[in-house]
Write a protein that holds these residues in place. Structure first.
Motif, PDB file in Angstrom:
ATOM      1  N   ALA A 185      -5.274  -6.566   6.820  1.00  0.00           N
ATOM      2  CA  ALA A 185      -5.198  -6.704   5.361  1.00  0.00           C
ATOM      3  C   ALA A 185      -6.037  -7.890   4.890  1.00  0.00           C
ATOM      4  CB  ALA A 185      -3.748  -6.873   4.925  1.00  0.00           C
ATOM      5  N   SER A 186      -5.952  -9.000   5.612  1.00  0.00           N
ATOM      6  CA  SER A 186      -6.702 -10.197   5.235  1.00  0.00           C
ATOM      7  C   SER A 186      -8.206  -9.949   5.315  1.00  0.00           C
ATOM      8  CB  SER A 186      -6.309 -11.358   6.149  1.00  0.00           C
ATOM      9  OG  SER A 186      -7.082 -12.504   5.873  1.00  0.00           O
ATOM     10  N   ARG A 187      -8.643  -9.358   6.418  1.00  0.00           N
ATOM     11  CA  ARG A 187     -10.069  -9.088   6.589  1.00  0.00           C
ATOM     12  C   ARG A 187     -10.560  -8.063   5.573  1.00  0.00           C
ATOM     13  NH1 ARG A 187     -10.384  -7.346  12.637  1.00  0.00           N
ATOM     14  NH2 ARG A 187     -12.566  -6.975  12.092  1.00  0.00           N
ATOM     15  N   ALA A 188      -9.718  -7.059   5.300  1.00  0.00           N
ATOM     16  CA  ALA A 188     -10.099  -6.013   4.353  1.00  0.00           C
ATOM     17  C   ALA A 188     -10.265  -6.575   2.947  1.00  0.00           C
ATOM     18  CB  ALA A 188      -9.056  -4.900   4.349  1.00  0.00           C
ATOM     19  N   MET A 189      -9.342  -7.443   2.533  1.00  0.00           N
ATOM     20  CA  MET A 189      -9.426  -8.029   1.198  1.00  0.00           C
ATOM     21  C   MET A 189     -10.681  -8.891   1.050  1.00  0.00           C
ATOM     22  SD  MET A 189      -7.162  -6.879  -0.776  1.00  0.00           S
ATOM     23  CE  MET A 189      -7.428  -8.037  -2.126  1.00  0.00           C
TER      24      MET A 189
END
Length: 213
Positions: A197-201
């Motif tokens: 989620a962090s990398r995607a955001m």
């Protein structure tokens, strides 16, 4: 978010308008028979719908939500409807394996994710084997009704993300699932959910800012 407003088709287990009513009658008959067998000390043969599970009601109440979820993962409404059709068909065929009717929606959500992955894999394979470039497909006439312009813009950037990152963001921000629920749906750890989620955001933010510039 703009709602999916396409009509709800007949469920995959209903070939005619009368089948749903007939199936309810068969289910009620199976339930009554099971109660009689139980009272007589006879084992349940496992046939008939699990007690408390109404597939027709579940289909009516969740169809649009599931199409909306599938639409985030595949790039057109028609494909999303095919994905949801196959997910509901899988639930119908495996309904006896549900531990509880309360698990039906979670089962569907996971099935939609899996069917969407399969649809995308088939699409990639077909395109890889095409001898000539595939012409661009014009959006369906109902697309403007289904998606607001801002939503469509976000989807374009979302589609560019790696599949797992895209799935995590869809489940987190479109479906509102917790990290634990996402982990269970995708079969990964909560730590992986957090990192994805962090990398995607970060990727999504960079992509959208670049587009604005």
């Amino acid at each position: 978010m703009t709602s999916i407003v396409v009509p709800i088709p007949l469920p995959p287990w209903a070939m005619t308008a009368g089948d749903a009513t007939s199936r309810r009658a068969r289910r009620d008959g199976d339930a009554a028979s099971s109660r009689r067998d139980s009272a007589a000390g006879m084992p349940d043969d496992g046939h008939g719908e699990p007690e408390g599970l109404d597939l027709d009601e579940l289909y009516t109440n969740t169809y649009h939500d599931m199409v909306r979820l599938a639409r985030q993962l595949v790039d057109d409404v028609e494909s999303a409807q095919d994905v949801v059709h196959d997910a509901f068909l899988g639930l119908y065929r495996n309904r006896h394996n549900l531990e509880s009717p309360a698990n039906a929606r979670a089962y569907l959500r996971t099935a939609v994710m899996n069917q969407a992955r399969s649809a995308l894999r088939r699409r990639r394979t077909a395109r890889e084997h095409m001898a000539v470039a595939e012409p661009e497909t014009a959006p369906g006439s109902d697309e403007p009704v289904l998606l607001a312009d801002e939503h469509a813009e976000v989807l374009r950037h979302l589609d560019a993300l790696p599949a797992r990152m895209k799935e995590v963001l869809v489940l987190r921000y479109w479906e509102g699932l917790s990290e634990a629920e996402i982990a269970k749906t995708l079969g990964i750890s909560t730590g992986t959910v957090k990192s994805q989620a962090s990398r995607a955001m970060k990727k999504l933010t960079v992509s959208m800012r670049g587009n604005d510039g």
